[in-house]
Scaffold this active site. Structure first.
Site, short mmCIF file in Angstrom:
data_model
loop_
_atom_site.label_atom_id
_atom_site.label_comp_id
_atom_site.label_asym_id
_atom_site.label_seq_id
_atom_site.Cartn_x
_atom_site.Cartn_y
_atom_site.Cartn_z
N ASP A 31 1.04 -1.26 0.00
CA ASP A 31 -0.02 0.01 0.06
C ASP A 31 1.03 1.30 -0.03
O ASP A 31 1.79 1.34 0.75
CB ASP A 31 -0.86 0.22 1.06
CG ASP A 31 -2.09 1.00 1.09
OD1 ASP A 31 -3.34 0.40 0.84
OD2 ASP A 31 -1.85 2.13 1.13
N ILE A 32 0.30 2.29 -0.90
CA ILE A 32 1.43 3.39 -0.95
C ILE A 32 1.35 4.22 0.37
O ILE A 32 2.27 5.15 0.54
CB ILE A 32 1.02 4.24 -2.13
CG1 ILE A 32 2.14 5.02 -2.62
CG2 ILE A 32 -0.23 5.15 -1.85
CD1 ILE A 32 1.64 5.73 -4.31
N HIS A 101 -10.25 -5.15 -3.44
CA HIS A 101 -8.84 -5.57 -2.92
C HIS A 101 -9.23 -5.84 -1.63
O HIS A 101 -9.76 -5.47 -0.65
CB HIS A 101 -8.05 -4.26 -3.08
CG HIS A 101 -8.57 -2.95 -2.65
ND1 HIS A 101 -9.45 -2.23 -3.31
CD2 HIS A 101 -8.56 -2.26 -1.49
CE1 HIS A 101 -9.87 -1.35 -2.48
NE2 HIS A 101 -9.12 -1.19 -1.51
P1 AMP Z 1 -9.70 1.51 0.28
O1 AMP Z 1 -10.24 2.50 0.97
O2 AMP Z 1 -10.17 0.25 1.02
O3 AMP Z 1 -10.32 1.61 -1.29
O4 AMP Z 1 -8.17 1.36 0.05
C1 AMP Z 1 -7.62 1.91 -1.03
C2 AMP Z 1 -5.97 1.77 -0.75
O5 AMP Z 1 -5.25 2.01 -1.72
C3 AMP Z 1 -5.66 2.75 0.24
O6 AMP Z 1 -5.18 2.20 1.45
C4 AMP Z 1 -4.54 3.54 -0.42
O7 AMP Z 1 -3.32 4.01 0.23
C5 AMP Z 1 -4.12 2.46 -1.47
N1 AMP Z 1 -3.44 3.20 -2.60
C6 AMP Z 1 -3.76 4.11 -3.56
N2 AMP Z 1 -3.16 4.09 -4.51
C7 AMP Z 1 -2.26 3.41 -4.56
C8 AMP Z 1 -1.09 3.12 -5.33
N3 AMP Z 1 -0.82 3.71 -6.55
N4 AMP Z 1 -0.27 1.91 -4.96
C9 AMP Z 1 -0.59 1.49 -3.85
N5 AMP Z 1 -1.56 1.78 -3.22
C10 AMP Z 1 -2.53 2.69 -3.34
#
Ligand code: AMP
Ligand code: ZN
Length: 116
Positions: A31-32, A101
């Site tokens: 996760d970023i 996810h």
């Molecule tokens: P959710 O709130 O369950 O939709 O989680 C989305 C997750 O995606 C969050 O924890 C973000 O930090 C993560 N995220 C968003 N963009 C990226 C990216 N480019 N690479 C990795 N993780 C990401």
């Protein structure tokens, strides 16, 4: 593949990610914005908007995805101490990326399940 989907772009390689695991159906990456020392996301490569998109015909794929979550958690070294898995679905669930996810949160004890 959804043209506008961030995680489909990670699957295609259009956007880079810290890949942890990959097979023909599943991708895992860091996760970023990690919320815990270990914070990984495990996704089906096929675009599904949310858990609510899963159909009875997807049981095999869903079972593989879940088993790979456990595999990735073990590879990341958090399995023995334990970890939290989270799937957020749509607005009330706090879903921000509309591609199914599973979060793996570990490396420290995670707090209460639901924040108020
Ligand atoms: P959710 O709130 O369950 O939709 O989680 C989305 C997750 O995606 C969050 O924890 C973000 O930090 C993560 N995220 C968003 N963009 C990226 C990216 N480019 N690479 C990795 N993780 C990401
Ligand atoms: Zn997608």
């Amino acid at each position: 593949m959804s043209e506008s989907c961030l995680f489909c772009k990670i699957v295609s390689g259009a956007i880079p990610a810290g890949k942890i695991y990959e097979d023909d159906q599943v991708l895992a990456f860091h996760d970023i914005h990690p919320q815990t020392p270990v914070h990984a996301l495990v996704i089906p490569k096929r675009h599904l908007s949310s858990l609510d998109d899963l159909q009875a015909t997807d049981r095999g794929e869903a079972g593989h995805l879940l088993e790979r979550v456990a595999h990735v958690a073990r590879e990341l070294g958090v399995a023995d101490a334990g970890y939290r898995t989270v799937i957020n679905t749509r607005e009330h669930g706090g879903q921000e990326v509309d591609h199914l996810h599973i979060h793996i949160l570990g490396g420290r004890r995670v707090g209460p399940m639901v924040s108020r």
